[in-house]
Write a protein that holds these residues in place. Structure first.
Motif, PDB file in Angstrom:
ATOM      1  N   LEU A   1       0.845  -1.186   0.000  1.00  0.00           N
ATOM      2  CA  LEU A   1       0.000   0.000   0.000  1.00  0.00           C
ATOM      3  C   LEU A   1       0.881   1.237   0.000  1.00  0.00           C
ATOM      4  CD1 LEU A   1      -2.835   1.405   0.415  1.00  0.00           C
ATOM      5  CD2 LEU A   1      -2.394   1.185   2.878  1.00  0.00           C
ATOM      6  N   GLU A   2       0.580   2.179  -0.888  1.00  0.00           N
ATOM      7  CA  GLU A   2       1.382   3.399  -0.978  1.00  0.00           C
ATOM      8  C   GLU A   2       0.460   4.619  -0.979  1.00  0.00           C
ATOM      9  OE1 GLU A   2       4.663   5.546  -3.943  1.00  0.00           O
ATOM     10  OE2 GLU A   2       3.857   3.557  -4.414  1.00  0.00           O
ATOM     11  N   ASP A   3       0.725   5.557  -0.095  1.00  0.00           N
ATOM     12  CA  ASP A   3      -0.021   6.809  -0.078  1.00  0.00           C
ATOM     13  C   ASP A   3       0.464   7.702  -1.222  1.00  0.00           C
ATOM     14  OD1 ASP A   3      -1.837   8.741   1.561  1.00  0.00           O
ATOM     15  OD2 ASP A   3      -0.009   9.891   1.150  1.00  0.00           O
ATOM     16  N   LEU A   4      -0.474   8.247  -1.999  1.00  0.00           N
ATOM     17  CA  LEU A   4      -0.125   9.071  -3.155  1.00  0.00           C
ATOM     18  C   LEU A   4      -0.156  10.555  -2.789  1.00  0.00           C
ATOM     19  CD1 LEU A   4      -2.066   7.150  -5.950  1.00  0.00           C
ATOM     20  CD2 LEU A   4       0.352   6.968  -5.312  1.00  0.00           C
ATOM     21  N   GLN A   5       0.548  10.887  -1.713  1.00  0.00           N
ATOM     22  CA  GLN A   5       0.624  12.273  -1.228  1.00  0.00           C
ATOM     23  C   GLN A   5      -0.776  12.858  -1.022  1.00  0.00           C
ATOM     24  OE1 GLN A   5       3.223  14.311  -4.040  1.00  0.00           O
ATOM     25  NE2 GLN A   5       5.041  13.437  -3.078  1.00  0.00           N
ATOM     26  N   SER A   6      -1.626  12.065  -0.399  1.00  0.00           N
ATOM     27  CA  SER A   6      -2.997  12.499  -0.139  1.00  0.00           C
ATOM     28  C   SER A   6      -3.028  13.641   0.870  1.00  0.00           C
ATOM     29  CB  SER A   6      -3.832  11.332   0.392  1.00  0.00           C
ATOM     30  OG  SER A   6      -3.326  10.888   1.646  1.00  0.00           O
ATOM     31  N   THR A   7      -4.077  14.402   0.835  1.00  0.00           N
ATOM     32  CA  THR A   7      -4.207  15.561   1.730  1.00  0.00           C
ATOM     33  C   THR A   7      -4.319  15.142   3.193  1.00  0.00           C
ATOM     34  OG1 THR A   7      -5.312  16.823  -0.012  1.00  0.00           O
ATOM     35  CG2 THR A   7      -5.579  17.601   2.255  1.00  0.00           C
ATOM     36  N   ASN A   8      -5.127  14.134   3.461  1.00  0.00           N
ATOM     37  CA  ASN A   8      -5.412  13.752   4.848  1.00  0.00           C
ATOM     38  C   ASN A   8      -4.729  12.470   5.290  1.00  0.00           C
ATOM     39  OD1 ASN A   8      -7.256  15.951   5.515  1.00  0.00           O
ATOM     40  ND2 ASN A   8      -8.620  15.024   3.995  1.00  0.00           N
ATOM     41  N   GLY A   9      -3.907  11.882   4.418  1.00  0.00           N
ATOM     42  CA  GLY A   9      -3.086  10.750   4.816  1.00  0.00           C
ATOM     43  C   GLY A   9      -3.776   9.400   4.754  1.00  0.00           C
ATOM     44  N   THR A  10      -2.936   8.370   4.790  1.00  0.00           N
ATOM     45  CA  THR A  10      -3.384   6.977   4.814  1.00  0.00           C
ATOM     46  C   THR A  10      -2.819   6.335   6.074  1.00  0.00           C
ATOM     47  OG1 THR A  10      -3.399   6.860   2.392  1.00  0.00           O
ATOM     48  CG2 THR A  10      -3.333   4.768   3.585  1.00  0.00           C
ATOM     49  N   PHE A  11      -3.667   5.644   6.805  1.00  0.00           N
ATOM     50  CA  PHE A  11      -3.274   5.060   8.084  1.00  0.00           C
ATOM     51  C   PHE A  11      -3.476   3.547   8.059  1.00  0.00           C
ATOM     52  CE2 PHE A  11      -4.339   9.439   8.718  1.00  0.00           C
ATOM     53  CZ  PHE A  11      -3.474   9.905   9.687  1.00  0.00           C
ATOM     54  N   VAL A  12      -2.528   2.828   8.648  1.00  0.00           N
ATOM     55  CA  VAL A  12      -2.661   1.376   8.791  1.00  0.00           C
ATOM     56  C   VAL A  12      -2.489   1.032  10.261  1.00  0.00           C
ATOM     57  CG1 VAL A  12      -1.734  -0.885   8.180  1.00  0.00           C
ATOM     58  CG2 VAL A  12      -1.785   0.927   6.466  1.00  0.00           C
TER      59      VAL A  12
END
Length: 219
Positions: free
Chosen positions: A56-67
């Motif tokens: 899983l890779e975050d694509l520089q999202s505004t609010n982030g990706t959390f695991v």
């Protein structure tokens, strides 16, 4: 094959099988997994699956990706990991079935020269007709599966992901051969595009399937 349970407020809205090598997650409709919420970025994250590994890779999202409560940039997914994006929770579920095993069950045997042809029963299990042939296996050279091996005991062994990239290794009395049988992008054999027709394999040959390197070893 792995899947994602897409939940919002405790209710499962989608069950998504990870059947593609690259699957995007985001608010825009062109994504493979669409999460309809204003706090989800247009293209929020990317899931890449190679063999039995998913990343899983975050694509520089505004609010982030959390695991599992931790913000991530890139993360190797494991069974029961919980991914949070805005109001959505996505549970990663791995059933333990390797994609290459699924490929072996669904991809037909590749055409081989008449001298290398085998019966349908021979393709299902080892056969005494190979008694004089040294047993070969492939060894994974990189990634989380580095060091793992797969013995080439069957008359036909498939490697890869159906619909993405599949190669078939045939075992015949006179030796092993490999061919690219599925997928638009050609895998590599010793750095060169792998042919669609059977090509002889030898000790030390390097297969490259979507960046996963495998070496041919002969016992």
């Amino acid at each position: 094959m792995a899947k994602l349970l897409v939940m919002r407020e405790g209710v499962i809205e989608q069950t998504v099988q990870l059947t593609k090598e690259r699957m995007t997650v985001g608010r825009h409709k062109h994504n493979d997994i669409v999460l309809n919420h204003g706090a989800v970025s247009g293209e929020h994250a990317l899931i890449t699956t190679i063999l039995d590994d998913s990343f899983l890779e975050d694509l520089q999202s505004t609010n982030g990706t959390f695991v599992n409560g931790h913000r991530i940039g890139k993360h190797f997914l494991q069974n029961k990991d919980v991914i949070k994006m805005a109001k959505y929770h996505l549970e990663f579920v791995s059933d333990g079935i390797r994609p290459l095993a699924a490929a072996a069950a669904t991809i037909p045997a590749m055409p081989v020269p008449p001298s290398a042809s085998v019966s349908a029963s021979a393709s299902a299990s080892p056969n005494t007709q190979f008694a004089e042939l040294p047993l070969a296996h492939v060894e994974v050279l990189n990634g989380s599966n580095a060091g793992k091996t797969l013995s080439l005991t069957k008359a036909v062994t498939s490697l890869g992901r159906p619909g993405v990239q599949v190669v078939v290794i045939a075992r015949a009395p006179e030796g092993y051969s490999v061919a690219h049988v599925e997928g638009d992008k050609s895998p590599l054999l010793n750095g060169d595009p792998m042919p669609r027709q059977p090509h002889p394999l030898k000790e030390g040959d390097i297969l490259d399937l979507s960046g996963i390197l495998m070496a041919v070893r002969v016992s």
